[in-house]
Design a protein around this motif. Structure first.
Motif, mmCIF file in Angstrom:
data_model
loop_
_atom_site.group_PDB
_atom_site.id
_atom_site.type_symbol
_atom_site.label_atom_id
_atom_site.label_comp_id
_atom_site.label_asym_id
_atom_site.label_seq_id
_atom_site.Cartn_x
_atom_site.Cartn_y
_atom_site.Cartn_z
ATOM 1 N N HIS A 5 6.121 38.029 63.414
ATOM 2 C CA HIS A 5 5.977 36.723 62.776
ATOM 3 C C HIS A 5 6.823 35.725 63.562
ATOM 4 O O HIS A 5 7.880 36.076 64.075
ATOM 5 N N ASP A 6 6.384 34.504 63.631
ATOM 6 C CA ASP A 6 7.162 33.429 64.231
ATOM 7 C C ASP A 6 7.653 32.526 63.114
ATOM 8 O O ASP A 6 6.865 32.079 62.282
ATOM 9 N N ILE A 7 8.952 32.277 63.100
ATOM 10 C CA ILE A 7 9.533 31.360 62.124
ATOM 11 C C ILE A 7 10.073 30.174 62.896
ATOM 12 O O ILE A 7 10.866 30.341 63.827
ATOM 13 N N THR A 8 9.624 28.981 62.545
ATOM 14 C CA THR A 8 10.137 27.779 63.182
ATOM 15 C C THR A 8 10.766 26.887 62.126
ATOM 16 O O THR A 8 10.339 26.874 60.971
ATOM 17 N N VAL A 9 11.777 26.168 62.520
ATOM 18 C CA VAL A 9 12.506 25.282 61.614
ATOM 19 C C VAL A 9 12.243 23.839 62.030
ATOM 20 O O VAL A 9 12.288 23.507 63.218
ATOM 21 N N TRP A 10 11.942 23.024 61.034
ATOM 22 C CA TRP A 10 11.613 21.612 61.247
ATOM 23 C C TRP A 10 12.373 20.763 60.239
ATOM 24 O O TRP A 10 12.857 21.273 59.236
ATOM 25 N N HIS A 11 12.419 19.468 60.492
ATOM 26 C CA HIS A 11 12.967 18.570 59.467
ATOM 27 C C HIS A 11 12.019 18.565 58.276
ATOM 28 O O HIS A 11 10.791 18.615 58.436
ATOM 29 N N CYS A 12 12.583 18.518 57.094
ATOM 30 C CA CYS A 12 11.792 18.482 55.867
ATOM 31 C C CYS A 12 10.964 17.199 55.827
ATOM 32 O O CYS A 12 11.481 16.116 56.136
ATOM 33 N N PRO A 13 9.691 17.292 55.469
ATOM 34 C CA PRO A 13 8.842 16.092 55.495
ATOM 35 C C PRO A 13 9.198 15.043 54.442
ATOM 36 O O PRO A 13 8.846 13.882 54.607
ATOM 37 N N ILE A 14 9.907 15.424 53.395
ATOM 38 C CA ILE A 14 10.262 14.426 52.366
ATOM 39 C C ILE A 14 11.721 13.996 52.432
ATOM 40 O O ILE A 14 12.100 13.023 51.800
ATOM 41 N N ALA A 36 2.457 17.406 50.666
ATOM 42 C CA ALA A 36 1.223 16.745 51.093
ATOM 43 C C ALA A 36 1.346 16.265 52.540
ATOM 44 O O ALA A 36 0.365 16.242 53.279
ATOM 45 N N GLU A 37 2.555 15.925 52.951
ATOM 46 C CA GLU A 37 2.796 15.414 54.299
ATOM 47 C C GLU A 37 2.618 16.491 55.379
ATOM 48 O O GLU A 37 2.298 16.187 56.511
ATOM 49 N N ASP A 38 2.874 17.751 55.017
ATOM 50 C CA ASP A 38 2.727 18.858 55.967
ATOM 51 C C ASP A 38 2.569 20.156 55.183
ATOM 52 O O ASP A 38 3.548 20.706 54.690
ATOM 53 N N GLU A 39 1.347 20.637 55.071
ATOM 54 C CA GLU A 39 1.059 21.813 54.240
ATOM 55 C C GLU A 39 1.592 23.118 54.816
ATOM 56 O O GLU A 39 1.602 24.145 54.147
ATOM 57 N N PHE A 40 2.072 23.097 56.059
ATOM 58 C CA PHE A 40 2.543 24.316 56.703
ATOM 59 C C PHE A 40 4.046 24.545 56.561
ATOM 60 O O PHE A 40 4.546 25.586 56.962
ATOM 61 N N LEU A 41 4.769 23.581 55.995
ATOM 62 C CA LEU A 41 6.212 23.717 55.836
ATOM 63 C C LEU A 41 6.558 24.161 54.419
ATOM 64 O O LEU A 41 5.856 23.850 53.464
ATOM 65 N N SER A 42 7.678 24.877 54.314
ATOM 66 C CA SER A 42 8.124 25.380 53.025
ATOM 67 C C SER A 42 9.616 25.144 52.853
ATOM 68 O O SER A 42 10.395 25.348 53.788
ATOM 69 N N GLY A 43 10.019 24.748 51.666
ATOM 70 C CA GLY A 43 11.424 24.618 51.319
ATOM 71 C C GLY A 43 12.088 23.358 51.817
ATOM 72 O O GLY A 43 11.541 22.602 52.614
ATOM 73 N N SER A 44 13.288 23.160 51.293
ATOM 74 C CA SER A 44 14.146 22.049 51.699
ATOM 75 C C SER A 44 15.574 22.583 51.678
ATOM 76 O O SER A 44 16.129 22.866 50.609
ATOM 77 N N PHE A 45 16.161 22.738 52.859
ATOM 78 C CA PHE A 45 17.457 23.391 52.998
ATOM 79 C C PHE A 45 18.440 22.475 53.707
ATOM 80 O O PHE A 45 18.047 21.650 54.517
ATOM 81 N N GLU A 46 19.732 22.670 53.426
ATOM 82 C CA GLU A 46 20.757 21.792 53.970
ATOM 83 C C GLU A 46 21.045 22.023 55.452
ATOM 84 O O GLU A 46 21.587 21.141 56.112
ATOM 85 N N ALA A 50 20.025 27.921 57.133
ATOM 86 C CA ALA A 50 19.560 28.271 55.787
ATOM 87 C C ALA A 50 18.028 28.317 55.744
ATOM 88 O O ALA A 50 17.444 29.193 55.097
ATOM 89 N N ALA A 51 17.382 27.401 56.443
ATOM 90 C CA ALA A 51 15.921 27.399 56.497
ATOM 91 C C ALA A 51 15.418 28.645 57.216
ATOM 92 O O ALA A 51 14.458 29.292 56.769
ATOM 93 N N LEU A 52 16.063 29.018 58.312
ATOM 94 C CA LEU A 52 15.681 30.217 59.051
ATOM 95 C C LEU A 52 15.872 31.461 58.180
ATOM 96 O O LEU A 52 15.002 32.337 58.123
ATOM 97 N N ALA A 53 16.997 31.544 57.478
ATOM 98 C CA ALA A 53 17.256 32.690 56.602
ATOM 99 C C ALA A 53 16.189 32.787 55.508
ATOM 100 O O ALA A 53 15.726 33.881 55.181
#
Length: 64
Positions: A5-14, A36-46, A50-53
């Motif tokens: 699996h590939d896990i990528t970390v991005w800025h949260c869309p909201i 709604a801004e990006d259906e492929f992202l999940s979560g909102s982490f500080e 934390a997002a990778l974990a």
């Protein structure tokens, strides 16, 4: 879905001060439809760590 699996970390869309993760598998991308801004992202982490974990935990849950 066992395998690589590939896990990528991005800025949260909201909230650009937070981070979200995306999961890729077998040339495709998982659709979480949390934002709604990006259906492929999940979560909102500080932090990116934390997002990778959280992404790693999601993969573990999917594989079991």
């Amino acid at each position: 879905m066992k395998g690589s699996h590939d896990i990528t970390v991005w800025h949260c869309p909201i909230d650009p001060s937070c981070y979200s993760f995306a999961l890729g598998y077998g040339g495709g991308i998982a659709s979480f439809k949390e934002y709604a801004e990006d259906e492929f992202l999940s979560g909102s982490f500080e932090s990116p760590e934390a997002a990778l974990a959280a992404g790693i935990e999601k993969v573990k849950a999917i594989e079991n």
